[in-house]
Design a protein around this motif. Structure first.
Motif, PDB file in Angstrom:
ATOM      1  N   LYS A   1      -1.535 -23.708  12.167  1.00 38.45           N
ATOM      2  CA  LYS A   1      -1.053 -22.872  11.086  1.00 38.45           C
ATOM      3  C   LYS A   1      -2.272 -22.218  10.443  1.00 38.45           C
ATOM      4  O   LYS A   1      -3.334 -22.828  10.338  1.00 38.45           O
ATOM      5  N   PHE A   2      -2.113 -20.995  10.006  1.00 38.53           N
ATOM      6  CA  PHE A   2      -3.171 -20.296   9.299  1.00 38.53           C
ATOM      7  C   PHE A   2      -2.743 -20.123   7.843  1.00 38.53           C
ATOM      8  O   PHE A   2      -1.750 -19.453   7.568  1.00 38.53           O
ATOM      9  N   VAL A   3      -3.466 -20.760   6.955  1.00 40.60           N
ATOM     10  CA  VAL A   3      -3.161 -20.684   5.531  1.00 40.60           C
ATOM     11  C   VAL A   3      -4.119 -19.668   4.916  1.00 40.60           C
ATOM     12  O   VAL A   3      -5.333 -19.887   4.879  1.00 40.60           O
ATOM     13  N   VAL A   4      -3.564 -18.555   4.471  1.00 44.45           N
ATOM     14  CA  VAL A   4      -4.380 -17.429   4.014  1.00 44.45           C
ATOM     15  C   VAL A   4      -4.246 -17.289   2.500  1.00 44.45           C
ATOM     16  O   VAL A   4      -3.138 -17.110   1.978  1.00 44.45           O
ATOM     17  N   ALA A   5      -5.370 -17.393   1.810  1.00 46.03           N
ATOM     18  CA  ALA A   5      -5.398 -17.122   0.367  1.00 46.03           C
ATOM     19  C   ALA A   5      -5.732 -15.649   0.179  1.00 46.03           C
ATOM     20  O   ALA A   5      -6.795 -15.182   0.603  1.00 46.03           O
ATOM     21  N   VAL A   6      -4.801 -14.929  -0.443  1.00 47.41           N
ATOM     22  CA  VAL A   6      -4.936 -13.477  -0.626  1.00 47.41           C
ATOM     23  C   VAL A   6      -5.271 -13.198  -2.090  1.00 47.41           C
ATOM     24  O   VAL A   6      -4.395 -13.252  -2.956  1.00 47.41           O
ATOM     25  N   PRO A   7      -6.538 -12.925  -2.421  1.00 51.66           N
ATOM     26  CA  PRO A   7      -6.900 -12.644  -3.812  1.00 51.66           C
ATOM     27  C   PRO A   7      -6.239 -11.368  -4.316  1.00 51.66           C
ATOM     28  O   PRO A   7      -5.840 -10.499  -3.532  1.00 51.66           O
ATOM     29  N   ASN A   8      -6.177 -11.260  -5.639  1.00 55.57           N
ATOM     30  CA  ASN A   8      -5.486 -10.117  -6.245  1.00 55.57           C
ATOM     31  C   ASN A   8      -6.386  -8.893  -6.383  1.00 55.57           C
ATOM     32  O   ASN A   8      -6.075  -7.977  -7.136  1.00 55.57           O
ATOM     33  N   PHE A   9      -7.495  -8.864  -5.662  1.00 52.64           N
ATOM     34  CA  PHE A   9      -8.353  -7.676  -5.696  1.00 52.64           C
ATOM     35  C   PHE A   9      -8.661  -7.228  -4.271  1.00 52.64           C
ATOM     36  O   PHE A   9      -8.800  -8.066  -3.372  1.00 52.64           O
ATOM     37  N   PRO A  10      -8.770  -5.920  -4.035  1.00 53.26           N
ATOM     38  CA  PRO A  10      -9.123  -5.426  -2.697  1.00 53.26           C
ATOM     39  C   PRO A  10     -10.627  -5.449  -2.494  1.00 53.26           C
ATOM     40  O   PRO A  10     -11.402  -5.579  -3.449  1.00 53.26           O
TER      41      PRO A  10
ATOM     42  N   GLY B   1       0.780  -1.233   0.000  1.00 59.29           N
ATOM     43  CA  GLY B   1       0.000   0.000   0.000  1.00 59.29           C
ATOM     44  C   GLY B   1       0.805   1.272   0.000  1.00 59.29           C
ATOM     45  O   GLY B   1       0.258   2.353   0.248  1.00 59.29           O
ATOM     46  N   ALA B   2       2.110   1.157  -0.282  1.00 60.75           N
ATOM     47  CA  ALA B   2       2.983   2.332  -0.170  1.00 60.75           C
ATOM     48  C   ALA B   2       2.553   3.470  -1.096  1.00 60.75           C
ATOM     49  O   ALA B   2       2.781   4.639  -0.789  1.00 60.75           O
ATOM     50  N   THR B   3       1.912   3.138  -2.215  1.00 61.44           N
ATOM     51  CA  THR B   3       1.501   4.189  -3.159  1.00 61.44           C
ATOM     52  C   THR B   3       0.060   4.639  -2.933  1.00 61.44           C
ATOM     53  O   THR B   3      -0.392   5.583  -3.579  1.00 61.44           O
ATOM     54  N   ASN B   4      -0.654   3.986  -2.009  1.00 60.55           N
ATOM     55  CA  ASN B   4      -2.074   4.292  -1.827  1.00 60.55           C
ATOM     56  C   ASN B   4      -2.413   4.945  -0.490  1.00 60.55           C
ATOM     57  O   ASN B   4      -3.510   5.474  -0.323  1.00 60.55           O
ATOM     58  N   ILE B   5      -1.499   4.884   0.467  1.00 57.61           N
ATOM     59  CA  ILE B   5      -1.781   5.409   1.807  1.00 57.61           C
ATOM     60  C   ILE B   5      -1.441   6.897   1.850  1.00 57.61           C
ATOM     61  O   ILE B   5      -0.351   7.298   1.418  1.00 57.61           O
TER      62      ILE B   5
ATOM     63  N   HIS C   1       7.815   6.743   9.686  1.00 60.42           N
ATOM     64  CA  HIS C   1       8.199   5.794   8.630  1.00 60.42           C
ATOM     65  C   HIS C   1       7.482   4.483   8.880  1.00 60.42           C
ATOM     66  O   HIS C   1       7.520   3.939   9.986  1.00 60.42           O
ATOM     67  N   MET C   2       6.835   3.965   7.842  1.00 64.05           N
ATOM     68  CA  MET C   2       6.054   2.736   7.949  1.00 64.05           C
ATOM     69  C   MET C   2       6.649   1.667   7.029  1.00 64.05           C
ATOM     70  O   MET C   2       6.947   1.948   5.871  1.00 64.05           O
ATOM     71  N   GLU C   3       6.809   0.467   7.577  1.00 63.63           N
ATOM     72  CA  GLU C   3       7.212  -0.694   6.780  1.00 63.63           C
ATOM     73  C   GLU C   3       6.058  -1.686   6.834  1.00 63.63           C
ATOM     74  O   GLU C   3       5.827  -2.327   7.856  1.00 63.63           O
ATOM     75  N   ASN C   4       5.316  -1.782   5.735  1.00 64.31           N
ATOM     76  CA  ASN C   4       4.051  -2.514   5.730  1.00 64.31           C
ATOM     77  C   ASN C   4       4.191  -3.877   5.048  1.00 64.31           C
ATOM     78  O   ASN C   4       4.613  -3.955   3.888  1.00 64.31           O
ATOM     79  N   ARG C   5       3.816  -4.921   5.766  1.00 60.52           N
ATOM     80  CA  ARG C   5       3.786  -6.272   5.195  1.00 60.52           C
ATOM     81  C   ARG C   5       2.365  -6.845   5.185  1.00 60.52           C
ATOM     82  O   ARG C   5       2.127  -7.863   4.547  1.00 60.52           O
ATOM     83  N   VAL C   6       1.459  -6.211   5.908  1.00 60.76           N
ATOM     84  CA  VAL C   6       0.066  -6.666   5.938  1.00 60.76           C
ATOM     85  C   VAL C   6      -0.634  -6.163   4.672  1.00 60.76           C
ATOM     86  O   VAL C   6      -0.672  -4.959   4.421  1.00 60.76           O
ATOM     87  N   PRO C   7      -1.197  -7.076   3.864  1.00 57.38           N
ATOM     88  CA  PRO C   7      -1.879  -6.637   2.640  1.00 57.38           C
ATOM     89  C   PRO C   7      -2.983  -5.629   2.938  1.00 57.38           C
ATOM     90  O   PRO C   7      -3.701  -5.745   3.943  1.00 57.38           O
ATOM     91  N   LEU C   8      -3.103  -4.637   2.057  1.00 60.78           N
ATOM     92  CA  LEU C   8      -4.051  -3.537   2.260  1.00 60.78           C
ATOM     93  C   LEU C   8      -5.435  -3.913   1.721  1.00 60.78           C
ATOM     94  O   LEU C   8      -5.556  -4.478   0.638  1.00 60.78           O
ATOM     95  N   SER C   9      -6.470  -3.608   2.506  1.00 63.55           N
ATOM     96  CA  SER C   9      -7.869  -3.837   2.098  1.00 63.55           C
ATOM     97  C   SER C   9      -8.122  -5.274   1.676  1.00 63.55           C
ATOM     98  O   SER C   9      -8.797  -5.548   0.681  1.00 63.55           O
ATOM     99  N   ARG C  10      -7.574  -6.209   2.449  1.00 64.65           N
ATOM    100  CA  ARG C  10      -7.752  -7.631   2.136  1.00 64.65           C
ATOM    101  C   ARG C  10      -8.372  -8.417   3.289  1.00 64.65           C
ATOM    102  O   ARG C  10      -8.606  -9.610   3.165  1.00 64.65           O
TER     103      ARG C  10
END
Length: 308
Positions: A169-178, A52-56, A87-96
């Motif tokens: 374990k948590f298996v997370v499927a992250v779709p390519n759309f928000p 989300g570096a370009t959207n926040i 300064h933010m270092e983001n690894r959590v997917p945005l709007s997912r």
């Protein structure tokens, strides 16, 4: 005199856990890091990398800064500290559906609190975060870690945090759309049938009992939902097929993560099925023309932490 700087790490979260709509949540091992320096002079410098570096927004609308300001006002320090370097270092997917906004809120509150000498405890931070977010299901596990059960009474939040009796374990499927939380809430009815309310009370109670006693059979039963997932399925092509594929591949069950579109499968660690579950979820999504990626995560047990 140079202002102090603090670095905070906050875990992503998965809210609802199936039947616990707006009440249950868990913290998982994907993290956003925040570095905050408060300044006595007005002005903001906000930089970020990763998701989300370009959207926040990098101005006064930034949720980290708004949260820090909220805490400073509560402490009577908002006139003393009028600006910040962030300064933010983001690894959590945005709007997912993995609590990206909650991580930002909790990070801003926790960092600002540390910089002014920690006048507020974690319960008070939870109340502030809930006031900002609107509900506690994401912010509570981000603060406390583990699984959380949350209740709001006349605006006051109570939170019970606990660790399950088995490793998962948590298996997370992250779709390519928000998918925005606003849109995901818009499709929900304002009233639900009594039978659906009873169904969810039973399943949410069963889920907490299964987690605290380590009962796999009742964990499977406790992940079902009738209050929000059936209505949100129209926004996520193939959702129920992905759930079925995850179960067939060895997961105890799967749910919508938060408002989605991420889908999260619960896999008992001793079964060693996380790789098969991830592949099955991707394949099921592909049959509905949805591209996704897999995150395999553990339960975070600490919540928000100040990094030394």
């Amino acid at each position: 005199m140079a202002e102090k700087c603090v670095r905070v790490r906050v875990p992503g979260t998965s809210a609802n856990c199936g039947p616990g709509f707006d009440c249950l949540g868990l913290a998982c091992t994907v993290y956003n890091d925040l570095e905050l320096r408060l300044t006595r002079e007005p002005g903001l410098s906000i930089t970020m990398t990763g998701e989300g570096a370009t959207n926040i927004p990098c101005d006064n609308r930034n949720i980290v800064w708004r949260s820090a300001q909220y805490l400073l006002e509560k402490a009577g320090k908002d006139k003393e500290y009028r600006g910040a370097v962030i300064h933010m270092e983001n690894r959590v997917p945005l709007s997912r559906g993995l609590g990206s906004s909650a991580t930002a809120i909790v990070a801003g509150l926790t960092a600002a609190n540390a910089l002014i000498g920690n006048p507020f405890n974690r319960r008070e931070i939870l109340q502030f975060a809930t006031n900002i977010e609107g509900h506690p299901d994401n912010v509570a596990p981000a603060i406390f870690g583990g699984f959380t059960v949350n209740a709001v009474t006349n605006g006051r939040v109570d939170c019970f945090s606990f660790l399950p009796r088995f490793r998962m374990k948590f298996v997370v499927a992250v779709p390519n759309f928000p998918l925005s939380t606003r849109m995901a809430r818009k499709v929900l009815p304002t009233e639900v049938p009594m039978k659906d309310a009873i169904f969810n009370i039973g399943r949410a109670s069963m889920l907490v009992a299964a987690l605290t006693r380590g009962n796999e059979r009742y964990l499977r039963l406790g992940l079902d939902d009738a209050l929000h997932q059936p209505y949100r399925a129209e926004l996520i092509p193939g959702m129920y097929d992905v759930f079925k594929a995850a179960r067939r591949a060895g997961a105890a069950g799967a749910t919508l993560s938060g408002a989605g579109p991420c889908l999260i499968a619960y896999v008992l660690e001793r079964r060693h099925a996380e790789e098969a579950v991830g592949k099955a979820m991707l394949e099921a999504f592909r049959k509905h023309d949805v591209d996704a990626r897999i995150l395999t995560l553990d339960l975070d047990t600490h919540g928000a932490q100040i990094l030394k």
